[in-house]
Write an enzyme that holds these catalytic residues in place. Structure first.
Site, PDB file in Angstrom:
ATOM      1  N   ASP A 104      22.059 -33.738  69.742  1.00 13.47           N
ATOM      2  CA  ASP A 104      20.962 -32.988  69.130  1.00 13.47           C
ATOM      3  C   ASP A 104      21.061 -31.543  69.599  1.00 13.47           C
ATOM      4  O   ASP A 104      20.888 -31.266  70.787  1.00 13.47           O
ATOM      5  CB  ASP A 104      19.629 -33.617  69.567  1.00 13.47           C
ATOM      6  N   LYS A 122      16.832 -17.574  59.050  1.00 13.14           N
ATOM      7  CA  LYS A 122      18.192 -17.293  58.569  1.00 13.14           C
ATOM      8  C   LYS A 122      18.534 -15.807  58.759  1.00 13.14           C
ATOM      9  O   LYS A 122      19.672 -15.473  59.055  1.00 13.14           O
ATOM     10  CB  LYS A 122      18.352 -17.754  57.114  1.00 13.14           C
ATOM     11  N   SER A 126      22.720 -18.267  55.461  1.00 12.71           N
ATOM     12  CA  SER A 126      22.291 -18.531  54.082  1.00 12.71           C
ATOM     13  C   SER A 126      22.171 -17.178  53.388  1.00 12.71           C
ATOM     14  O   SER A 126      21.992 -16.148  54.057  1.00 12.71           O
ATOM     15  CB  SER A 126      20.915 -19.209  54.097  1.00 12.71           C
ATOM     16  N   GLY A 131      26.153 -30.551  62.479  1.00 12.41           N
ATOM     17  CA  GLY A 131      25.487 -30.905  61.219  1.00 12.41           C
ATOM     18  C   GLY A 131      26.488 -31.469  60.238  1.00 12.41           C
ATOM     19  O   GLY A 131      26.424 -31.213  59.035  1.00 12.41           O
ATOM     20  N   ALA A 132      27.427 -32.267  60.766  1.00 11.72           N
ATOM     21  CA  ALA A 132      28.581 -32.679  59.961  1.00 11.72           C
ATOM     22  C   ALA A 132      28.410 -34.055  59.318  1.00 11.72           C
ATOM     23  O   ALA A 132      29.310 -34.520  58.615  1.00 11.72           O
ATOM     24  CB  ALA A 132      29.843 -32.675  60.831  1.00 11.72           C
ATOM     25  N   TYR A 182      12.101 -20.348  56.752  1.00 14.59           N
ATOM     26  CA  TYR A 182      13.538 -20.411  56.453  1.00 14.59           C
ATOM     27  C   TYR A 182      14.095 -18.991  56.319  1.00 14.59           C
ATOM     28  O   TYR A 182      15.132 -18.656  56.899  1.00 14.59           O
ATOM     29  CB  TYR A 182      13.770 -21.212  55.163  1.00 14.59           C
ATOM     30  N   ALA A 183      13.380 -18.132  55.572  1.00 14.68           N
ATOM     31  CA  ALA A 183      13.855 -16.744  55.397  1.00 14.68           C
ATOM     32  C   ALA A 183      14.002 -16.044  56.745  1.00 14.68           C
ATOM     33  O   ALA A 183      15.020 -15.399  57.026  1.00 14.68           O
ATOM     34  CB  ALA A 183      12.868 -15.973  54.510  1.00 14.68           C
ATOM     35  N   ARG A 224      26.704 -34.925  56.888  1.00 20.44           N
ATOM     36  CA  ARG A 224      26.606 -34.863  55.420  1.00 20.44           C
ATOM     37  C   ARG A 224      26.620 -33.403  54.970  1.00 20.44           C
ATOM     38  O   ARG A 224      26.736 -32.493  55.798  1.00 20.44           O
ATOM     39  CB  ARG A 224      25.330 -35.558  54.956  1.00 20.44           C
TER      40      ARG A 224
END
Ligand SMILES: NC(=O)c1ccc[n+]([C@@H]2O[C@H](COP(=O)([O-])OP(=O)(O)OC[C@H]3O[C@@H](n4cnc5c(N)ncnc54)[C@H](O)[C@@H]3O)[C@@H](O)[C@H]2O)c1
Length: 267
Positions: free
Chosen positions: A60, A156, A139, A15-16, A152-153, A18
């Site tokens: 990917d 993570k 996160s 995921g580099a 997302y919760a 950006r």
């Protein structure tokens, strides 16, 4: 295992292209590490790689083949992998009724299973090297929660749980596992979260370079949690010590969000 100086390290960052991944890769390269950067977005990735003198691998991580291809290419380029940053992640920004099983499968695949695939591919590498370092970008949502975005919760939390399990299982074999748990960071992901960003996190959002600073410091330690926002430790302690008070506080924030929306919508 004591951490070698960054200059002696070989590093892989997913995921580099950006955001946080680009900032970590940039910092590692500036500190003298040899860096392989990876992303599914080839154009931005190649630009970043050229800028910082890293080797780009377009892959990917949502497939086992993609992750294995990355690990193989990184070993070919670097010879060994001292630090693997499992950083790529997504947020769908969708509430409960807007998510179907397909949404959940997609986000689990990237935010959780990609880490599992990477660790599986690295197991034999760690054994051969006598150790390594595996840093998951989770996160603060993985220690606490996040309003509005159940997938997302949950993913993570799962990312933190998997990192904990890895640490427990491989620690005595020289594998250091760490979990980066920031709150808001000024990247495209945060911009895409729209009004939640505006209402709740704008003031405290850090530039991604500050996350990279925290990571660079943490690489000299074996501390499991990397907390670019130090206040997250206090929130996590409260959640653990007084769960009902913590849940009530989060619900208060939820109501604040709903009130702000009602005001905006003229309700
Ligand atoms: N921005 C924040 O506020 C914040 C806060 C806490 C944690 N995080 C986490 O930090 C990590 C990086 O996020 P960011 O804010 O830099 O987001 P971003 O959207 O700017 O960058 C994410 C990168 O991951 C790549 N990616 C996504 N899916 C991929 C896949 N299947 N294969 C390969 N690459 C893929 C994207 O192309 C992109 O370059 C994520 O795991 C995110 O959940 C972000």
């Amino acid at each position: 295992m004591s951490a070698p100086a960054a200059g002696a390290q070989t590093v892989v960052v997913t995921g580099a292209a950006r955001g946080i991944g680009a900032a970590i890769a940039t910092r590692m390269a500036a500190d003298g590490a040899r860096v392989v950067v990876s992303d599914r977005d080839g154009d931005e990735l190649r630009e970043l790689a050229a800028r910082i003198g890293a080797h780009p691998v377009v892959a990917d991580i949502a497939s086992d083949g993609g992750v294995q291809q990355l690990v193989d290419a990184a070993l070919e380029t670097l010879g060994r992998i001292d630090v693997f940053f499992a950083n790529a992640g997504i947020a769908l920004g969708t509430g409960l009724s807007d998510t179907d099983d397909g949404h959940w499968a997609t986000i689990l695949d990237i935010n959780v299973l990609a880490h599992v695939r990477a660790a599986r591919a690295l197991e034999s590498v760690w054994e051969k090297q006598g150790g390594g370092r595996f840093v998951v970008t989770a996160s603060a949502a993985g220690l606490l929660t996040i309003l509005d975005d159940p997938s997302y919760a949950v993913t993570k939390h799962a990312a933190v749980a998997f990192a904990e399990w890895l640490s427990v299982t491989y620690r005595h074999r020289g594998v250091v596992v760490q979990a980066i748990c920031p709150q808001g960071v000024q990247t495209r992901m945060l911009e895409a979260s729209g009004e939640l960003e505006e209402l709740l996190s704008h003031d405290q959002a850090l530039p991604p370079e500050r996350v990279a600073d925290a990571v660079a410091t943490a690489l000299t330690t074996e501390d499991f949690y990397i907390l670019p926002h130090p206040e997250v430790a206090g929130y996590a302690a409260l959640r653990s010590a007084e769960p009902d008070r913590w849940l009530a506080g989060m619900n208060k924030l939820q109501r604040k969000l709903e009130d702000a929306r009602a005001t905006r919508d003229g309700g």
